[in-house]
Design a protein around this motif. Sequence first.
Motif, mmCIF file in Angstrom:
data_model
loop_
_atom_site.group_PDB
_atom_site.id
_atom_site.type_symbol
_atom_site.label_atom_id
_atom_site.label_comp_id
_atom_site.label_asym_id
_atom_site.label_seq_id
_atom_site.Cartn_x
_atom_site.Cartn_y
_atom_site.Cartn_z
ATOM 1 N N THR B 2 -1.377 -10.260 2.625
ATOM 2 C CA THR B 2 -0.994 -9.928 3.985
ATOM 3 C C THR B 2 -0.641 -8.453 4.046
ATOM 4 O OG1 THR B 2 1.334 -10.191 3.691
ATOM 5 C CG2 THR B 2 0.076 -12.174 4.099
ATOM 6 N N GLN B 3 -0.655 -7.970 5.245
ATOM 7 C CA GLN B 3 -0.426 -6.544 5.381
ATOM 8 C C GLN B 3 0.947 -6.117 4.865
ATOM 9 O OE1 GLN B 3 -1.164 -4.723 9.170
ATOM 10 N NE2 GLN B 3 -1.399 -2.881 7.995
ATOM 11 N N SER B 4 1.989 -6.776 5.366
ATOM 12 C CA SER B 4 3.312 -6.259 5.018
ATOM 13 C C SER B 4 3.660 -6.544 3.566
ATOM 14 C CB SER B 4 4.364 -6.839 5.940
ATOM 15 O OG SER B 4 4.633 -8.153 5.572
ATOM 16 N N LEU B 5 3.036 -7.579 2.985
ATOM 17 C CA LEU B 5 3.352 -7.853 1.591
ATOM 18 C C LEU B 5 2.671 -6.862 0.654
ATOM 19 C CD1 LEU B 5 3.265 -11.722 1.506
ATOM 20 C CD2 LEU B 5 5.151 -10.311 0.738
ATOM 21 N N THR B 6 1.641 -6.216 1.152
ATOM 22 C CA THR B 6 0.942 -5.315 0.245
ATOM 23 C C THR B 6 1.379 -3.873 0.386
ATOM 24 O OG1 THR B 6 -0.819 -5.311 1.861
ATOM 25 C CG2 THR B 6 -1.165 -6.658 -0.087
ATOM 26 N N GLN B 7 2.207 -3.602 1.391
ATOM 27 C CA GLN B 7 2.726 -2.239 1.470
ATOM 28 C C GLN B 7 3.654 -2.021 0.291
ATOM 29 O OE1 GLN B 7 4.621 -2.426 5.228
ATOM 30 N NE2 GLN B 7 2.738 -2.077 6.346
#
Lengths: 509, 328
Positions: B2-7
């Motif tokens: 997911t986007q926020s988990l990969t930031q």
Amino acid sequence: MAGETILSIEGVSKNFPGVRALKDVSFDVRAGEVHALMGENGAGKSTLMKVLAGLYRPDGGRIMHKGEEVDIRTPLEARDRGILLIHQELSLSPELSVAENIFLGSWPTKGLGILNKRKLNSDAGRVLDALGCDFRPTTRVGTLSIARKQMVEIARAQAFNASVVIFDEPTASLTDTEKEKLFSIIADLKARNVGIVYISHKMNEIFEITDRVTVLRDGVLQGTVNTADATVETLTRMMIGRALDSFFTRARSNFGAEVLRVEGMAKKGLFENISFSVREGEVLGLYGLIGAGRSEVAETLFGVRRADAGRLFWKGGEIPFPTPRQAIDLGLCLAPESRKEQGLVIGMGGRENITLPHLGLFSRLGIMNRERETQVFTRYRETLEIKTTGPSQRVGNLSGGNQQKFVLAKWLCNKPRLLILDEPTRGIDVGSKSVIHALIAKLAEEGLAVIVISSEMPEVLGVSHRILTMSEGAFNGEFTGEAMTEENLIDAVSRHRESSSSRRARTAA
Amino acid sequence: MTQSLTQPALSGHKGMARTILLRSHIWLFLLAACVFFSVVSPYFLTVNNLANVLTQSAFIGILAIGMTLVMINGEIDLSVGATLALACALAIGLHNGGASAPVAIAAALLAGTAMGLLNGSLVALSGMHSFVVTLGALIGIRGLVFVYTGGNALLVNDFEYTEIPEVYLGQISLTAMIFFALVLFFQWFLTSTRHGREAYAVGDNVEAARDAGIRVGRHKLINFTLCGFLAALSGVLLSMRLGTAEPQAGRSWELWAIIAVVLGGTRLKGGYGDMWRTLGGVLALAVVQNGLRLLNTPNYVELIVMGLVLLLALGLDRIMLLGTRKGE
């Protein structure tokens, strides 16, 4: 073995002073299944979950774990048996590192109580890698997003080789993409024969990931069914004891004069170029993912935050951005997203919460008129059907639905003109939800302007006359009538993400 | 994914450096105070004076070490000043009464430890807030001191007793060295022992700590006991330095200790802080007080200035905190 029963409770009862929380309830979890636990708030889900996790001890009945009768007295004993609860309000220590949180209570030492940090971090690193987490074991938990904090809790379950993991409303504060990630981890746990108890209000999630559903009502078991055999209607009937006619009521469209108009409102780093207006009798939906800046816009209008730029028009005349006090005096009211932190003083009674913003109306020379306060309390208790034992019962002890009704009563008692509701039904059971939706419709029909901020698509679609979509701090779509469909909203929100780089390029030029 | 988990999570060396800078406001403040007093007073920046500041800071400093442990737990100990007076009086009284110096000192330390144990037990068993428990202890222990001394100052008969701490490393006194050794030891204790790290867990989220199987009551009891022991140690060192035991010794020192800890940046509600901060807070207080005295500030004016300085230092902390928030 898949399908084998790992944990079961038989005929369990639990009483609290004056309340029968569980009455002769039986429930079981099998290896490799996702077993949903549903029920309205106060139905006994939390009590059942806490019995399983060792936080409560049952008054009667027995708990069977892997075929033998056990007595789970503390969360620690539950953990030693491989039963872990992932709390809704996460139970982590923000100042400690990820690794320290994962192994809290059983940190490795080198003897003499000296921590073995290398082992701690490498053990944690292995678990995080297995889950596909992108943060380090040494990261301070306080700096992580809610989704990542949840991953830390799941990592804890992994580290202790949990055979049963209980999720309490895990998606309540997750975005859609984070939710997908969570579901893939649940699928992974399932594939490794972990038994999962999944507590949720959200029907679509129940049908998406669970194998069986158990429904409780008023502490009594209503039955366990295979998800494949269930429908929304059957589950709803089991939960509330009757069929709901319709989940949503939309107010008749009868719009009056413009109440609020915002032009070019901006706050650096949060949102930019926010322009919209709302009229008397109109319900304006504001849809977007968590983190899109919706709550921040609401808080700025209410004066909790200061805008960097923009103009505000109230009933046609320009006004400066208000402070919360000025907003209240105008009749611009906000029911915030976090009821317990911002919406209510949870240690005070319902009566005191209602009158708190309007003490001037209920006092003379600074002396409170208790009688008038109680009258107002009684009026709203009746009209909003609030379940409370009396004017002084701590609102912290009430269910989410009843708390939300007190937040509404607080604003309604001083004739508001515009009501902003931020996630008005988050964490609220189905029955209370429809009461609140009906109330929104009724208020709009009486001429109030209402802004409903929600990340639940059916809710926004169901109650609004008009919907604005928001993404990454900007409005990017407006829908009315036939155009208000799930597809259009999803499209608007995702379209913006793709084009955000080009938007930035435009801004630069 | 997911986007926020990969930031990338907020950390890394750049972030660390900034965090350290933003979180060490008290050392910047201390530096500024030293520069200021060096400019305005010719006596400040002398080896003699600075060594003297270190020795003077050690007594409240040792109290502050124990206070830091208790405050990281989210508790407070108001009785340390009284415990210090009790240990001070016992050490001199018993020594005058014929006990050898080591025996008298051991008895004084034991008495302080016992007071800490009592505070800790009451907090752990009764569930009362430590503010209330130790407020009671403050009054009770001070009463004990008055009973023991008969309300008069005890003067040590054996003058060799006051010679014990007269050991110097260069200009640094034994008292100051003990203080620094304790800071080092307890900083290591906080970061590298299981008990020390668990102190943060207990202060940060007591429910989570309890659910994880940490015995919270026993944990706090240990810290209160350590706090009592350290207060007694400070009392014994004071008795040697002064050669007298005033029944009013250490009066309101618990407040100065708390101020030093808070000034350093340790959180009153627990879960956050360390010994470096406390050291900074202790030294900052000592430097400001010393500097004001070098400038011949009248006693009462000194208190006013100290009060303003405290607000200033805490204001600095607040500004820096806002800075971090913005950064995040």
